[in-house]
Write a protein that holds these residues in place. Structure first.
Motif, mmCIF file in Angstrom:
data_model
loop_
_atom_site.group_PDB
_atom_site.id
_atom_site.type_symbol
_atom_site.label_atom_id
_atom_site.label_comp_id
_atom_site.label_asym_id
_atom_site.label_seq_id
_atom_site.Cartn_x
_atom_site.Cartn_y
_atom_site.Cartn_z
ATOM 1 N N ASP A 120 42.049 6.228 -15.768
ATOM 2 C CA ASP A 120 40.585 6.148 -15.667
ATOM 3 C C ASP A 120 40.049 5.237 -16.762
ATOM 4 O OD1 ASP A 120 38.013 6.841 -14.727
ATOM 5 O OD2 ASP A 120 37.836 8.351 -16.316
ATOM 6 N N VAL A 121 40.729 5.253 -17.906
ATOM 7 C CA VAL A 121 40.334 4.400 -19.037
ATOM 8 C C VAL A 121 41.534 3.562 -19.473
ATOM 9 C CG1 VAL A 121 38.507 5.936 -19.861
ATOM 10 C CG2 VAL A 121 40.845 6.253 -20.666
ATOM 11 N N CYS A 122 41.249 2.491 -20.202
ATOM 12 C CA CYS A 122 42.297 1.520 -20.539
ATOM 13 C C CYS A 122 43.413 2.110 -21.395
ATOM 14 C CB CYS A 122 41.687 0.318 -21.236
ATOM 15 S SG CYS A 122 40.673 -0.693 -20.126
ATOM 16 N N CYS A 153 37.636 7.083 -5.743
ATOM 17 C CA CYS A 153 36.839 8.311 -5.539
ATOM 18 C C CYS A 153 37.650 9.558 -5.902
ATOM 19 C CB CYS A 153 36.381 8.425 -4.085
ATOM 20 S SG CYS A 153 35.295 7.099 -3.547
ATOM 21 N N ALA A 154 38.940 9.371 -6.161
ATOM 22 C CA ALA A 154 39.819 10.518 -6.414
ATOM 23 C C ALA A 154 39.830 10.880 -7.899
ATOM 24 C CB ALA A 154 41.221 10.224 -5.911
ATOM 25 N N GLY A 155 38.705 11.286 -8.414
ATOM 26 C CA GLY A 155 38.636 11.801 -9.783
ATOM 27 C C GLY A 155 38.351 10.766 -10.844
ATOM 28 N N TYR A 156 38.264 9.511 -10.472
ATOM 29 C CA TYR A 156 37.955 8.480 -11.472
ATOM 30 C C TYR A 156 36.474 8.538 -11.846
ATOM 31 C CZ TYR A 156 42.556 6.448 -10.727
ATOM 32 O OH TYR A 156 43.908 6.254 -10.664
ATOM 33 N N THR A 157 36.169 8.076 -13.047
ATOM 34 C CA THR A 157 34.783 8.055 -13.507
ATOM 35 C C THR A 157 34.385 6.628 -13.873
ATOM 36 O OG1 THR A 157 35.341 8.428 -15.838
ATOM 37 C CG2 THR A 157 35.069 10.387 -14.444
ATOM 38 N N ASN A 158 33.108 6.440 -14.100
ATOM 39 C CA ASN A 158 32.596 5.114 -14.467
ATOM 40 C C ASN A 158 32.653 4.949 -15.979
ATOM 41 O OD1 ASN A 158 31.167 2.654 -14.651
ATOM 42 N ND2 ASN A 158 29.241 3.769 -14.864
ATOM 43 N N ASN A 159 33.541 4.084 -16.451
ATOM 44 C CA ASN A 159 33.644 3.830 -17.890
ATOM 45 C C ASN A 159 33.251 2.411 -18.270
ATOM 46 O OD1 ASN A 159 36.187 5.704 -17.012
ATOM 47 N ND2 ASN A 159 35.138 6.468 -18.829
ATOM 48 N N TYR A 160 33.317 1.498 -17.299
ATOM 49 C CA TYR A 160 33.121 0.083 -17.623
ATOM 50 C C TYR A 160 32.166 -0.550 -16.613
ATOM 51 C CZ TYR A 160 37.429 1.364 -19.980
ATOM 52 O OH TYR A 160 38.359 2.029 -20.747
ATOM 53 N N SER A 161 31.317 -1.418 -17.130
ATOM 54 C CA SER A 161 30.427 -2.143 -16.224
ATOM 55 C C SER A 161 30.430 -3.617 -16.616
ATOM 56 C CB SER A 161 29.006 -1.599 -16.303
ATOM 57 O OG SER A 161 28.156 -2.335 -15.438
ATOM 58 N N ALA A 162 30.631 -4.456 -15.603
ATOM 59 C CA ALA A 162 30.637 -5.900 -15.828
ATOM 60 C C ALA A 162 29.246 -6.338 -16.285
ATOM 61 C CB ALA A 162 31.062 -6.626 -14.554
ATOM 62 N N GLY A 163 29.168 -7.520 -16.793
ATOM 63 C CA GLY A 163 27.998 -7.940 -17.551
ATOM 64 C C GLY A 163 26.762 -8.360 -16.784
ATOM 65 N N GLY A 164 26.613 -7.948 -15.535
ATOM 66 C CA GLY A 164 25.399 -8.289 -14.797
ATOM 67 C C GLY A 164 25.329 -9.767 -14.474
ATOM 68 N N ASP A 196 35.764 3.512 -11.964
ATOM 69 C CA ASP A 196 36.736 2.447 -12.184
ATOM 70 C C ASP A 196 38.113 2.976 -12.569
ATOM 71 O OD1 ASP A 196 36.015 3.077 -15.011
ATOM 72 O OD2 ASP A 196 34.273 1.817 -14.563
ATOM 73 N N ALA A 197 39.137 2.229 -12.147
ATOM 74 C CA ALA A 197 40.530 2.505 -12.512
ATOM 75 C C ALA A 197 41.067 1.281 -13.249
ATOM 76 C CB ALA A 197 41.360 2.772 -11.261
ATOM 77 N N THR A 198 42.011 1.525 -14.189
ATOM 78 C CA THR A 198 42.457 0.410 -15.030
ATOM 79 C C THR A 198 43.963 0.171 -14.921
ATOM 80 O OG1 THR A 198 42.887 1.761 -17.000
ATOM 81 C CG2 THR A 198 40.633 0.972 -16.689
ATOM 82 N N TYR A 199 44.336 -1.113 -15.002
ATOM 83 C CA TYR A 199 45.733 -1.559 -14.968
ATOM 84 C C TYR A 199 45.873 -2.629 -16.038
ATOM 85 C CZ TYR A 199 45.646 1.035 -10.666
ATOM 86 O OH TYR A 199 45.515 2.056 -9.767
ATOM 87 N N ASP A 212 39.710 -6.947 -23.904
ATOM 88 C CA ASP A 212 39.421 -5.844 -24.830
ATOM 89 C C ASP A 212 38.494 -4.851 -24.135
ATOM 90 O OD1 ASP A 212 38.813 -4.117 -26.854
ATOM 91 O OD2 ASP A 212 37.788 -5.604 -28.125
ATOM 92 N N CYS A 213 39.049 -3.733 -23.745
ATOM 93 C CA CYS A 213 38.248 -2.757 -22.988
ATOM 94 C C CYS A 213 37.118 -2.164 -23.814
ATOM 95 C CB CYS A 213 39.145 -1.641 -22.453
ATOM 96 S SG CYS A 213 40.261 -2.233 -21.171
ATOM 97 N N ALA A 214 37.275 -2.170 -25.149
ATOM 98 C CA ALA A 214 36.216 -1.638 -26.001
ATOM 99 C C ALA A 214 34.991 -2.549 -25.959
ATOM 100 C CB ALA A 214 36.717 -1.486 -27.430
ATOM 101 N N ASN A 215 35.210 -3.751 -25.486
ATOM 102 C CA ASN A 215 34.122 -4.721 -25.379
ATOM 103 C C ASN A 215 34.300 -5.453 -24.057
ATOM 104 O OD1 ASN A 215 31.852 -6.017 -26.242
ATOM 105 N ND2 ASN A 215 32.881 -7.298 -27.766
#
Ligand SMILES: [Ca+2]
Ligand SMILES: [Ca+2]
Ligand SMILES: [Ca+2]
Ligand SMILES: [Ca+2]
Length: 327
Positions: A183-185, A204-215, A228-231, A258-261
């Motif tokens: 779910d997170v990086c 939809c299977a238990g993942y949550t929203n952690n990241y949003s692209a920059g509009g 979102d799911a991460t790889y 960098d997932c933190a940013n």
């Protein structure tokens, strides 16, 4: 004389108006409190007072045909305020282990109150929880209680003086399972660990929203507030990573360093189409290192079918599944 009486009448009207405006909405709607005398006879009915409550020792409990009529107004100085002036019934909930419960009382009788406390008689203030109001049904949801005994009291603000019939349901509130690790990086799945260059994931299977692209100024042109799911994939400088996805929802796919940013370090992404269509991009690595792929949605989630096109320039490197597909 006449003038004096008129002035008196005006003053009385003004006085009544001031009292009325001091009432809150509930008081105004309820009208005067009816007086329900305290119970004087010894407790003969289970539930009538704290010494012989109705005991609930296992969950779920679904009690129908409940009433407090005939049980007397035993307690009228509790955290329910005006709502403990009617007849009351006491339940004791015994919990062997810490439990999160939902307590729901259902009735067509109005002006009801329900409290939860670890003391009986219930505290005049500082109950664990209580709920009151002009409607009938009352809910105390998501109350996490340590092992022990707890008391539930159900009462009214008279009139009505009691509740002829109600249902009481106490159910264990089972928390949802934690989201998948990726779910997170921090738990991103290495794409090289897959045996195939295609895979599916349902965000939809238990993942949550952690990241949003920059509009509008970001790498996809839109925000991605969907789950979102991460790889992740390790790329040598110059290697080209290509991805194609299709899913029923309006997917957003993006690659960051960098997932933190995440939005600021996005190097490639796509949100060109809507639900049921493909999203795709290719990226030639500007630097050697880990890249994080975020499978996302414009607003929601869906079942992704993903196809990765692995680098071909570095077949000789000791990569697993994905690269091996192209040997
Ligand atoms: Ca009472
Ligand atoms: Ca997520
Ligand atoms: Ca997202
Ligand atoms: Ca899209």
């Amino acid at each position: 004389m006449k003038t004096g009486k008129l002035m008196l009448a005006i003053l009385m009207i003004l006085g009544l108006a001031a009292v009325a405006s001091a009432m809150d909405k509930d008081e105004a709607a309820h009208g005067p409190t009816a007086y329900v005398p305290e119970s004087t006879s010894p407790a003969l009915v289970v539930g009538q007072d704290c010494t012989q409550p109705i005991v609930i020792s296992s969950l779920p409990a679904n009690l129908t045909g409940q009433t407090n009529c005939g049980m007397g107004n035993t307690y009228s100085s509790t955290c329910l305020g005006s709502y403990d002036g009617g007849e009351d019934v006491i339940y004791r909930l015994d919990l062997a282990v810490e439990t999160t419960v939902d307590i729901v009382m259902t009735t067509s009788t109005t002006w009801t109150g329900m409290l939860l406390d670890d003391n009986c008689p219930p505290d005049a203030s500082g109950c664990i929880a209580y709920v009151t109001g002009s409607g009938g049904n009352k809910t105390l949801a998501d109350k996490t209680l340590a092992a022990g005994s707890y008391y539930i009291m159900i009462d009214t603000w008279p009139a009505p003086n009691c509740i002829p019939t109600f249902a009481l349901s106490i159910t264990e509130d089972v928390p949802p399972p934690p989201p998948p690790a990726n779910d997170v990086c921090a738990g991103a799945i290495d794409l090289q660990s897959f045996e195939s260059n295609t895979f599916q994931v349902d965000t939809c299977a238990g993942y949550t929203n952690n990241y949003s692209a920059g509009g509008s100024t970001g790498c996809t042109g839109y925000t991605s507030v969907g789950q979102d799911a991460t790889y992740k994939i390790y790329l040598q400088v110059g290697e080209t990573f290509t991805i194609d996805t299709v899913s029923p929802h309006d997917a957003s796919i993006w690659l960051v360093t960098d997932c933190a940013n995440a939005a600021a370090t996005c190097v490639a992404g796509a949100d060109e189409t809507v639900g049921g269509q493909h999203e795709t991009f290719s990226y030639a690595a500007a630097a050697t290192g880990w890249y994080y792929l975020i499978l996302d949605g414009y607003t929601d989630c869906g079942l992704f079918t993903v196809t990765i096109d692995a680098p071909v320039a570095t077949e000789s490197l000791p990569w697993g599944g994905v690269k091996a597909m192209f040997k």
